[in-house]
Design an enzyme around this catalytic site. Structure first.
Site: not given
Ligand SMILES: [Zn+2]
Length: 443
Positions: A293, A368
């Site tokens: 994050e 991802y």
């Molecule tokens: Zn992310």
């Protein structure tokens, strides 16, 4: 010009955004009653016509609109149609003309459901609020032009019960206390996409970290426990490492919010991230998401995709940052994680095109991991020095702006002088999982 159908700015988010105009500044003055989940808002939007306009279409979901003005005057009419607010102008606006829209609205905010992305937006917690905007939740709490390539500055003022802490994007400019209510005003001066705007309300204890490159805070329940330190304690070091790798932290402050409730996944917002209490554990899976994050501040927030199809430019980079922090913090190397996840992906379906995964797969874990592997393949091809210089200059050149995959490819080729066409084609445009290149021979 079509007057019947309403515009869509990005095919990944049908029914959001209007390419015909752009916002430059949102001033939001919100009053929120926690007990009754009642939000009242005054939004003043400074905007520019991108083409000749006879109407302005905004995104706003589930709110009643009491008043609209354009440049201080009533429009010909306005109407709420589903999740859109359609303002018909009295006088057409020529392309290039700046204008100011004001909207007064109120309602009981709730998450907006999208067929591919589930719930997003303003959401009540057991005792507080989170706003999870990605990708389609912004219209649940303010009228906006909800498309990722329309970045604007924000002034966010929230008045609510005095027992609560309000965290929003940017710097706290003012906290004004009334008898039982407090007004918090935040200024987000760096441009921000709508989905990254947020308000977090809870009974939080705010603590400052020492030794971070910029003022860094946490807002967490007082009883977050020892797991809090284990998961979040090394953030100043983490940020210093990312500054070394990616260049200056792009905003004035960074705050980690920890909600009293558990949350399934953490949430990225500009200048802050939000985690559930369940992330307060001494566990790599918590720490890696704290790193993930934080890395979004560079990749996602400062440098933002212009189209949702390029989501790997956020998630691949943030995932790769997990591996970088692992390597830097005494854990496994990025090589280890790359080999590990390459093996894992090899056992999964190979039916995803990374540079255009489709709205239903844009948050698939393969985006991802394959995104991170693409960066590792690039790093192995050009070497560490060229790779990290590329990342720093990519951010420096595009901070505050929006980007596409094609721009990244061209930038990487120009920056490194390497022929990267075959590598990028294989990783980004084809479905089969390429082999990772060998490490470059030590020179
Ligand atoms: Zn992310």
């Amino acid at each position: 010009m079509s007057h019947g159908s309403l515009p869509t700015a990005d095919p990944y988010l049908p029914g959001h955004g209007d390419p015909a105009w752009g916002a430059t500044h949102y001033a939001l003055d919100l009053d929120y009653d926690l007990a009754g989940n009642r939000l009242r808002g005054d939004a003043v939007i400074d905007a520019v016509a991108r083409e000749d306009l006879t109407r302005v279409v905004l995104d706003l979901a589930g709110m009643d609109v009491a008043k609209v003005s354009v440049d201080g005057r009533a429009p010909a009419k306005y109407a709420v149609r589903g999740t859109r607010l359609v303002v018909t102008l009295k006088q057409p606006l020529a392309g290039g003309t700046p204008f100011r829209l004001a909207v007064r609205y109120a309602g009981a905010p709730e998450p907006l459901i999208d067929e591919h992305h589930g719930d997003a937006g303003w959401e009540e917690l057991t005792d507080g609020v989170i706003v999870a905007g990605q990708p389609h939740g912004a219209p649940t709490w303010f009228p906006c032009n909800d498309r990722p390539d329309d970045k604007a500055s924000y002034s966010l003022s929230v008045t609510t019960d005095a027992d609560y802490t309000v965290v929003a994007n940017g710097e706290l400019a003012e906290r004004r206390r009334g008898s039982s209510r407090v007004t918090w005003r935040y200024e987000q001066v760096e441009p921000m996409a709508t989905y990254l705007a947020t308000v977090q309300i809870g009974r939080y204890r705010v603590q400052e970290y020492a030794g971070a490159p910029v003022p860094m805070r946490s807002a967490a329940p007082a009883d977050a426990g020892p797991g809090f330190e284990a998961a979040f304690g090394r953030q100043p070091e983490m940020m210093a490492h990312f500054v070394e790798r990616f260049g200056p932290y792009p905003f004035a402050t960074y705050t980690s919010v920890v909600t009293a409730d558990d949350l399934e996944i953490p949430l990225e917002s500009q200048s802050l991230s939000t985690f559930g209490r369940n992330f307060c554990v001494d566990d790599w899976d918590a720490v890696r998401l704290v790193a993930h994050e934080m890395a979004h501040q560079w990749f996602g927030n400062a440098v933002t995709l212009a189209r949702w199809q390029d989501i790997w430019l956020h998630e691949g980079f943030a995932c790769y940052s997990e591996w970088l922090w692992s390597e830097a913090s005494g854990g496994e190397s990025a090589d280890h994680w790359a080999d590990h996840h390459h093996d894992r992906l090899g056992g999964l379906d190979e039916d995803l095109v990374l540079a255009d995964p489709g709205p239903e797969l844009m948050f698939d874990d393969r985006v991802y991991k394959r995104g991170a592997l693409t960066l590792h393949a690039l790093r192995r091809t050009v070497g560490d020095e060229a790779f990290f210089a590329l990342l720093r200059d990519w951010v420096a050149q595009h901070v505050g702006g929006t980007v596409t995959t094609e721009e990244f490819r061209a930038f990487a080729a120009r920056h490194t002088g390497a022929d990267l066409e075959a590598l990028f084609d294989a990783w980004l445009n084809e479905t089969g999982l390429p082999e990772l290149p060998d490490r470059p021979a030590a020179s």
